[in-house]
Design a protein around this motif. Structure first.
Motif, PDB file in Angstrom:
ATOM      1  N   MET A 204      69.097  77.772  31.652  1.00 32.74           N
ATOM      2  CA  MET A 204      67.937  77.556  32.503  1.00 32.74           C
ATOM      3  C   MET A 204      68.195  78.212  33.854  1.00 32.74           C
ATOM      4  N   LYS A 205      67.185  78.901  34.380  1.00 34.26           N
ATOM      5  CA  LYS A 205      67.335  79.603  35.650  1.00 34.26           C
ATOM      6  C   LYS A 205      66.326  79.054  36.654  1.00 34.26           C
ATOM      7  N   PRO A 206      66.764  78.766  37.881  1.00 38.78           N
ATOM      8  CA  PRO A 206      65.809  78.290  38.881  1.00 38.78           C
ATOM      9  C   PRO A 206      64.985  79.442  39.445  1.00 38.78           C
ATOM     10  N   TYR A 207      63.671  79.206  39.571  1.00 36.01           N
ATOM     11  CA  TYR A 207      62.818  80.202  40.197  1.00 36.01           C
ATOM     12  C   TYR A 207      62.572  79.799  41.650  1.00 36.01           C
ATOM     13  N   TYR A 208      62.575  80.776  42.540  1.00 36.80           N
ATOM     14  CA  TYR A 208      62.160  80.506  43.910  1.00 36.80           C
ATOM     15  C   TYR A 208      61.590  81.784  44.499  1.00 36.80           C
ATOM     16  N   TRP A 209      60.706  81.606  45.501  1.00 36.69           N
ATOM     17  CA  TRP A 209      60.156  82.765  46.197  1.00 36.69           C
ATOM     18  C   TRP A 209      61.188  83.261  47.189  1.00 36.69           C
ATOM     19  N   GLU A 210      61.550  84.531  47.066  1.00 37.65           N
ATOM     20  CA  GLU A 210      62.605  85.094  47.911  1.00 37.65           C
ATOM     21  C   GLU A 210      61.993  85.962  49.001  1.00 37.65           C
ATOM     22  N   SER A 211      62.014  85.456  50.229  1.00 37.93           N
ATOM     23  CA  SER A 211      61.527  86.230  51.368  1.00 37.93           C
ATOM     24  C   SER A 211      62.535  87.311  51.704  1.00 37.93           C
TER      25      SER A 211
ATOM     26  N   GLY B  69      63.622  76.922  53.284  1.00 41.15           N
ATOM     27  CA  GLY B  69      62.896  76.001  52.414  1.00 41.15           C
ATOM     28  C   GLY B  69      62.761  76.492  50.993  1.00 41.15           C
ATOM     29  N   ASP B  70      62.817  77.803  50.806  1.00 42.39           N
ATOM     30  CA  ASP B  70      62.808  78.383  49.463  1.00 42.39           C
ATOM     31  C   ASP B  70      64.231  78.606  48.957  1.00 42.39           C
ATOM     32  N   ASP B  71      65.103  79.055  49.857  1.00 44.89           N
ATOM     33  CA  ASP B  71      66.469  79.402  49.452  1.00 44.89           C
ATOM     34  C   ASP B  71      67.285  78.202  48.980  1.00 44.89           C
ATOM     35  N   LEU B  72      66.899  76.993  49.372  1.00 48.14           N
ATOM     36  CA  LEU B  72      67.677  75.815  48.952  1.00 48.14           C
ATOM     37  C   LEU B  72      67.625  75.595  47.439  1.00 48.14           C
ATOM     38  N   ASN B  73      66.670  76.247  46.757  1.00 41.77           N
ATOM     39  CA  ASN B  73      66.643  76.174  45.296  1.00 41.77           C
ATOM     40  C   ASN B  73      67.908  76.747  44.660  1.00 41.77           C
ATOM     41  N   LEU B  74      68.603  77.607  45.390  1.00 34.89           N
ATOM     42  CA  LEU B  74      69.787  78.261  44.845  1.00 34.89           C
ATOM     43  C   LEU B  74      70.917  77.287  44.551  1.00 34.89           C
ATOM     44  N   TRP B  75      70.918  76.095  45.223  1.00 38.43           N
ATOM     45  CA  TRP B  75      72.018  75.143  45.000  1.00 38.43           C
ATOM     46  C   TRP B  75      71.562  73.697  44.810  1.00 38.43           C
ATOM     47  N   LEU B  76      70.330  73.351  45.189  1.00 38.28           N
ATOM     48  CA  LEU B  76      69.892  71.962  45.066  1.00 38.28           C
ATOM     49  C   LEU B  76      69.910  71.481  43.624  1.00 38.28           C
TER      50      LEU B  76
ATOM     51  N   LEU C 227      62.469  78.515  32.502  1.00 36.46           N
ATOM     52  CA  LEU C 227      62.522  78.770  33.932  1.00 36.46           C
ATOM     53  C   LEU C 227      62.239  77.463  34.667  1.00 36.46           C
ATOM     54  N   LEU C 228      63.171  77.026  35.522  1.00 34.13           N
ATOM     55  CA  LEU C 228      62.971  75.815  36.316  1.00 34.13           C
ATOM     56  C   LEU C 228      62.198  76.203  37.580  1.00 34.13           C
ATOM     57  N   VAL C 229      60.974  75.703  37.689  1.00 36.49           N
ATOM     58  CA  VAL C 229      60.102  76.009  38.832  1.00 36.49           C
ATOM     59  C   VAL C 229      60.144  74.807  39.762  1.00 36.49           C
ATOM     60  N   GLY C 230      60.833  74.958  40.894  1.00 37.12           N
ATOM     61  CA  GLY C 230      61.115  73.809  41.740  1.00 37.12           C
ATOM     62  C   GLY C 230      60.463  73.850  43.103  1.00 37.12           C
ATOM     63  N   VAL C 231      61.277  73.774  44.162  1.00 38.31           N
ATOM     64  CA  VAL C 231      60.777  73.633  45.533  1.00 38.31           C
ATOM     65  C   VAL C 231      60.028  74.892  45.972  1.00 38.31           C
ATOM     66  N   GLY C 232      58.862  74.690  46.557  1.00 36.74           N
ATOM     67  CA  GLY C 232      58.113  75.806  47.134  1.00 36.74           C
ATOM     68  C   GLY C 232      56.664  75.832  46.692  1.00 36.74           C
ATOM     69  N   THR C 233      55.873  76.599  47.421  1.00 36.06           N
ATOM     70  CA  THR C 233      54.453  76.779  47.083  1.00 36.06           C
ATOM     71  C   THR C 233      54.374  77.964  46.137  1.00 36.06           C
ATOM     72  N   VAL C 234      54.787  77.735  44.900  1.00 38.75           N
ATOM     73  CA  VAL C 234      55.011  78.838  43.963  1.00 38.75           C
ATOM     74  C   VAL C 234      54.128  78.778  42.720  1.00 38.75           C
TER      75      VAL C 234
END
Length: 308
Positions: free
Chosen positions: A1-8, A14-21, A37-44
C-alpha cells in the motif's frame, strides 16, 4: 500500500506529513496490498489529482477544489472516513463518516510529547503567502515568531507545539495547534483561502472557522493570488505573467531603498497581524477532540483487521 499526497513544488507540511504519519498509525501498511492507494490527509478528493486506475482506501481526506472523482464503485473506493461532514455530503457517504482530519493524531506521536514552550506567539501562513510575501519581516516587526509552512514537516509541527499561541492562515497550522492544545486565531489574506475546507474541519471539533482579514504584504503576493494591493487589482495577473515570473521577482536582489519601501507598504499587514495576535483565541474542548480521535482510532482498527 502506498500513501498518496499532494506534493507542492515549494513544500507544504500539511501534505508532507503523509510521508510518515501512516507508518505510525498503521505499521506495516506499506507491505500490504500493493494494488491499494492510501488516500489520507489533504484536500485531495479531486479528479485532476488522483489516478483513475486502481483501488483506493480513503482515510480522512477532504474535498475543496475542482471536481470529485467518480467514487461510486465501492470495489475500487473503500471510503472509511473523510475530513468532515461537508466532504461526506459531497462524496455521498453518511455524515457520521466525516470524523476529523487525521492530522490531529500527530499529537499522539511520542516524539512530539512534552514540547517545551519556546515562543509566545507564532504566525503560520498559507504556503502561497510564504512563497511571495514579506511575512518573515512583517513578523519580526510585529514581535511574532515566523513559522514557514514549506519547511520539513516534523520541524514545522515541532515549532507549532512549542508555541503558546498560533495565528494561522494555514488550515493545518490551526489543526495542529488545536491538536497540541495550543490556542489559535484564524486569519486570511485573500479570498483564495478555501472556506469550504475550513468549515469542513471546524464542524468536526466545534470551533468557529471565521478568519480575521489581514492585508496582503507585497505586490508579488497580490499577483500570485489575483488580489488587490494598495488599491490596484491584480485579478488575472497570475495567468498573464505566470507564477514563474513572480518567483523570479521574489528572488531578484533588492536594494536597501527598495527593501525599505516594501516594509513601508507592508505596514497595514504588520498592524493587522499584531492585532490578530492579541485577539481572543479559540480551542476545541478536550472532550470533543477526544471523542473525534476515538472514532478515528476505531476506523483505523477496522482497517488493520481488513488490510493488515
Amino acid at each position: 500500500m502506498k500513501p498518496y499526497y499532494w506534493e507542492s513544488q515549494h513544500g507544504n507540511f500539511g501534505d508532507d506529513l503523509n510521508l510518515w504519519l501512516w507508518d505510525f498509525l498503521l505499521p506495516g501498511f506499506r507491505e500490504a496490498h500493493e494494488d491499494v492507494l492510501l488516500v489520507g490527509v489533504g484536500t485531495v478528493l479531486n479528479s485532476a489529482l488522483l489516478p483513475k486506475e486502481g483501488r483506493k482506501l480513503v482515510l480522512g481526506s477532504g474535498f475543496g477544489y475542482g471536481t470529485l472523482p467518480d467514487m461510486r464503485d465501492r470495489d475500487l473506493w473503500d471510503v472509511r472516513c473523510v475530513r468532515g461532514p461537508l466532504t461526506a455530503g459531497k462524496v455521498g457517504v453518511p455524515e457520521e463518516l466525516g470524523i476529523v482530519d487525521p492530522a490531529v493524531l500527530v499529537a499522539d506521536m511520542p516524539e512530539f510529547a512534552n514540547q517545551p514552550k519556546r515562543h509566545k506567539c507564532a504566525f503560520v501562513p498559507h504556503w502561497e503567502s510564504a512563497v511571495a510575501g514579506l511575512w518573515p519581516v512583517v513578523c519580526a516587526t510585529a514581535g511574532i515568531h515566523y513559522i514557514d509552512p514549506r519547511g520539513e514537516a516534523k520541524d514545522v509541527i515541532g515549532e507549532i507545539a512549542a508555541c503558546e499561541l498560533i495565528v494561522a492562515e494555514s488550515m493545518h497550522g490551526a489543526i495542529l495547534a488545536d491538536a497540541f492544545r495550543v490556542p489559535w486565531v484564524a486569519v486570511s489574506t485573500s479570498a483564495n483561502i478555501n472556506g469550504f475546507k475550513w468549515r469542513d474541519w471546524a464542524t468536526t471539533v466545534g470551533v468557529d472557522p471565521t478568519a480575521r482579514r489581514i492585508p496582503i504584504s507585497t505586490r508579488a503576493e497580490a499577483i500570485i493570488k489575483g488580489a488587490r494591493f494598495w488599491g490596484v487589482d491584480y485579478e488575472g495577473a497570475e495567468q498573464a505573467a505566470g507564477r514563474g515570473a513572480v518567483a523570479v521577482a521574489q528572488a531578484a536582489p533588492s536594494s536597501g531603498v527598495r527593501s525599505a519601501a516594501k516594509q513601508v507598504l507592508a505596514v497595514p499587514s504588520t498592524l493587522a497581524l499584531w492585532q490578530a495576535s492579541r485577539a481572543e483565541p479559540q480551542l476545541s474542548t478536550d472532550a470533543r477532540l477526544s471523542e473525534r480521535k476515538a472514532r478515528l482510532y476505531a476506523v483505523l482498527e477496522g482497517v488493520r483487521r481488513d488490510y493488515l
